[in-house]
Design a protein around this motif. Structure first.
Motif, PDB file in Angstrom:
ATOM      1  N   LEU A  10       0.814  -1.208   0.000  1.00 39.17           N
ATOM      2  CA  LEU A  10       0.000   0.000   0.000  1.00 39.17           C
ATOM      3  C   LEU A  10       0.849   1.260   0.000  1.00 39.17           C
ATOM      4  O   LEU A  10       1.921   1.303   0.613  1.00 39.17           O
ATOM      5  CB  LEU A  10      -0.932   0.002   1.216  1.00 39.17           C
ATOM      6  N   TYR A  68      -8.495  -4.112  -1.358  1.00 38.46           N
ATOM      7  CA  TYR A  68      -8.191  -2.685  -1.210  1.00 38.46           C
ATOM      8  C   TYR A  68      -9.415  -1.931  -0.694  1.00 38.46           C
ATOM      9  O   TYR A  68      -9.767  -0.851  -1.183  1.00 38.46           O
ATOM     10  CB  TYR A  68      -7.728  -2.103  -2.551  1.00 38.46           C
ATOM     11  N   PHE A  71      -9.014   1.727   0.215  1.00 43.52           N
ATOM     12  CA  PHE A  71      -8.541   2.647  -0.819  1.00 43.52           C
ATOM     13  C   PHE A  71      -9.448   3.880  -0.883  1.00 43.52           C
ATOM     14  O   PHE A  71     -10.669   3.781  -0.857  1.00 43.52           O
ATOM     15  CB  PHE A  71      -8.525   1.952  -2.178  1.00 43.52           C
ATOM     16  N   ASN A  88      -3.926   4.336   0.527  1.00 46.54           N
ATOM     17  CA  ASN A  88      -3.966   2.868   0.473  1.00 46.54           C
ATOM     18  C   ASN A  88      -4.084   2.361  -0.958  1.00 46.54           C
ATOM     19  O   ASN A  88      -4.877   1.463  -1.263  1.00 46.54           O
ATOM     20  CB  ASN A  88      -5.129   2.332   1.319  1.00 46.54           C
TER      21      ASN A  88
END
Length: 461
Positions: A10, A68, A71, A88
């Motif tokens: 990340l 993710y 994110f 992220n």
């Protein structure tokens, strides 16, 4: 660019577009920040994550979004433009703390198209998206805004279709065909994903390089429903996000001057049926449009199956709309060059644009978005009791539903909740359809290699 490496997987970053991007209004920014039903943030986030996850070997969008789930991407307004604050993000999108240039371009292409489609196409009131001419105008405006139109160029854009899950020998063959196209100064347009969408572009770059062509085009056209499973490959130099699969398909046939079809699965079959349905319309009878099916010698049986399926469901006239060339990359390129000469002469004599095929008639049933549900799939008319181009339209919708059940998050969720889609039709169509789908499954063409496939459909004759 400011970057914080959180882990090996990340990264946090602030990204500024290279060059300029039009200023966004307060209303546009508010829409992009709005996570509610009427806001653009969920759509923009999904497409942005797909772009930054390019190169992944996962084609289940739910696994990507789960991996993710933290994110985030936000817009920061500056006096000279905008900047994106990303949290992220997949670390593979960065090299030594810098976002890969091509991925940065793709990220801002997503922003450009998401905002433009929402404001200028959907909400402006300028387009009646239930009218055939208006839908075509909308497609034109989206492509023009993305600077994908090249009106002064001679017809040289070859659309390449094929599967994202193909064998290595087939992928290598797509590169050889792309190389031969590039040597002949032809540009390439694909669905922008991996597999048969990446190979021709990769080959064309070498052919262009040998011919010292520095402005070769590698145009990728996608849509939000499929972008996570088939993220843009790194060769794509121009990325365009269309609103839905139907407008994506129309963009292909309006922009492209000829089409090469490589081996693929349900998505490739959908594209083939869409194209044949259009070319079978009496209004397009005399319009030249070179179509070539090709693959290595090992894939000869695949095209025999496709050819047989088309013959049994659509008839010999549909089979006459394409030629099959097996294991001859140079022959494919030469045949395409010959076909493009007819396209150029026709466009010139009929005063049609080289950059956008206005004369091609696309019936409304090929343009209206098909909402994939269990009910809509079961209600498709899969029989010989309707004109051949309308039959092709419903067969196209059947394969569109299978694609949704395979790799689109809403389709996968519907299958898990309610079970497989049911397709009902007469035996003369369902039998060859069953044979083709069984072959796709046996050959691993429904999912990325190594993944076990559970059919998302059930056929009822």
């Amino acid at each position: 660019m400011e970057t914080t490496i959180l882990s090996t997987d990340l990264v946090d970053a602030r990204v500024t577009p290279k060059g300029t991007l039009e200023h966004l209004s307060q209303e546009e920014i508010a829409k992009l920040l709005d996570s509610g039903q009427g806001g653009l943030y969920p759509l923009f986030r999904k497409c942005a994550l797909a772009v930054l996850n390019s190169g992944s070997n996962i084609d289940d969008p739910r696994l990507i979004f789960e991996k993710y789930k933290d994110f985030e991407v936000r817009i920061i307004r500056q006096a000279w433009g905008i900047k994106l604050a990303i949290k992220n993000a997949p670390a593979a999108a960065f090299v030594d703390g810098e976002m890969i240039r091509g991925l940065k371009d793709h990220l801002f292409a997503v922003l450009r198209d998401v905002v433009f489609i929402s404001n200028e196409i959907v909400e402006s009131g300028r387009f009646d998206l239930h009218s055939s001419p208006s839908i075509t105008n909308a497609v034109f405006y989206i492509l023009r805004n993305a600077r994908a139109l090249e009106p002064q160029m001679r017809p040289n854009l070859v659309v390449c279709w094929g599967g994202h899950s193909i064998q290595r020998v087939e992928y290598d063959y797509t590169k050889k065909v792309g190389y031969e196209l590039g040597l002949r100064s032809l540009d390439v347009c694909t669905g922008c994903g991996p597999g048969a969408m990446k190979g021709p572009m990769k080959g064309a770059t070498i052919g262009h390089s040998k011919q010292r062509i520095i402005n070769g085009r590698y145009l990728g056209i996608t849509e939000p429903g499929i972008i996570a499973a088939e993220p843009p490959n790194p060769i794509v130099s121009q990325l365009v996000i269309m609103p839905d699969i139907e407008k994506r398909l129309e963009a292909f046939v309006r922009l492209g001057h000829g089409i090469v079809v490589f081996p693929g699965g349900a998505g490739t079959a959908e594209e083939i049926l869409y194209l044949l349905g259009i070319l079978l319309d009496p209004a397009n009878k005399d319009l030249p449009f070179p179509v070539i099916f090709t693959g290595p010698a090992d894939s000869a049986a695949y095209f025999e199956q496709i050819h047989e399926f088309i013959g049994k469901t659509l008839g010999p006239e549909a089979q006459s709309k394409y030629q099959i060339i097996v294991d001859d990359p140079g022959g494919v390129a030469r045949a395409m060059v010959h076909g493009l000469a007819s396209v150029r002469d026709y466009r010139r004599s009929h005063s049609d644009s080289y950059g956008f095929n206005w004369l091609l008639k696309i019936p409304l049933e090929f343009q209206l978005p098909f909402e994939v549900t269990h009910a809509s799939m079961r209600n498709l008319k899969l029989s010989h009791d309707q004109p051949v181009h309308k039959r092709a339209a419903d067969l196209r919708r059947a394969f569109s539903g299978i694609v949704a059940g395979n790799i689109k998050d809403y389709g996968v969720n519907a299958i898990e909740k309610l079970g497989p889609f049911e397709l009902v039709g007469e035996e003369s169509i369902m039998q060859p359809l069953d044979g083709l789908l069984r072959a796709f499954v046996a050959q691993g063409r429904m999912k990325l290699h190594g993944a076990q496939y559970t059919p998302c459909y059930r056929l009822v004759a």
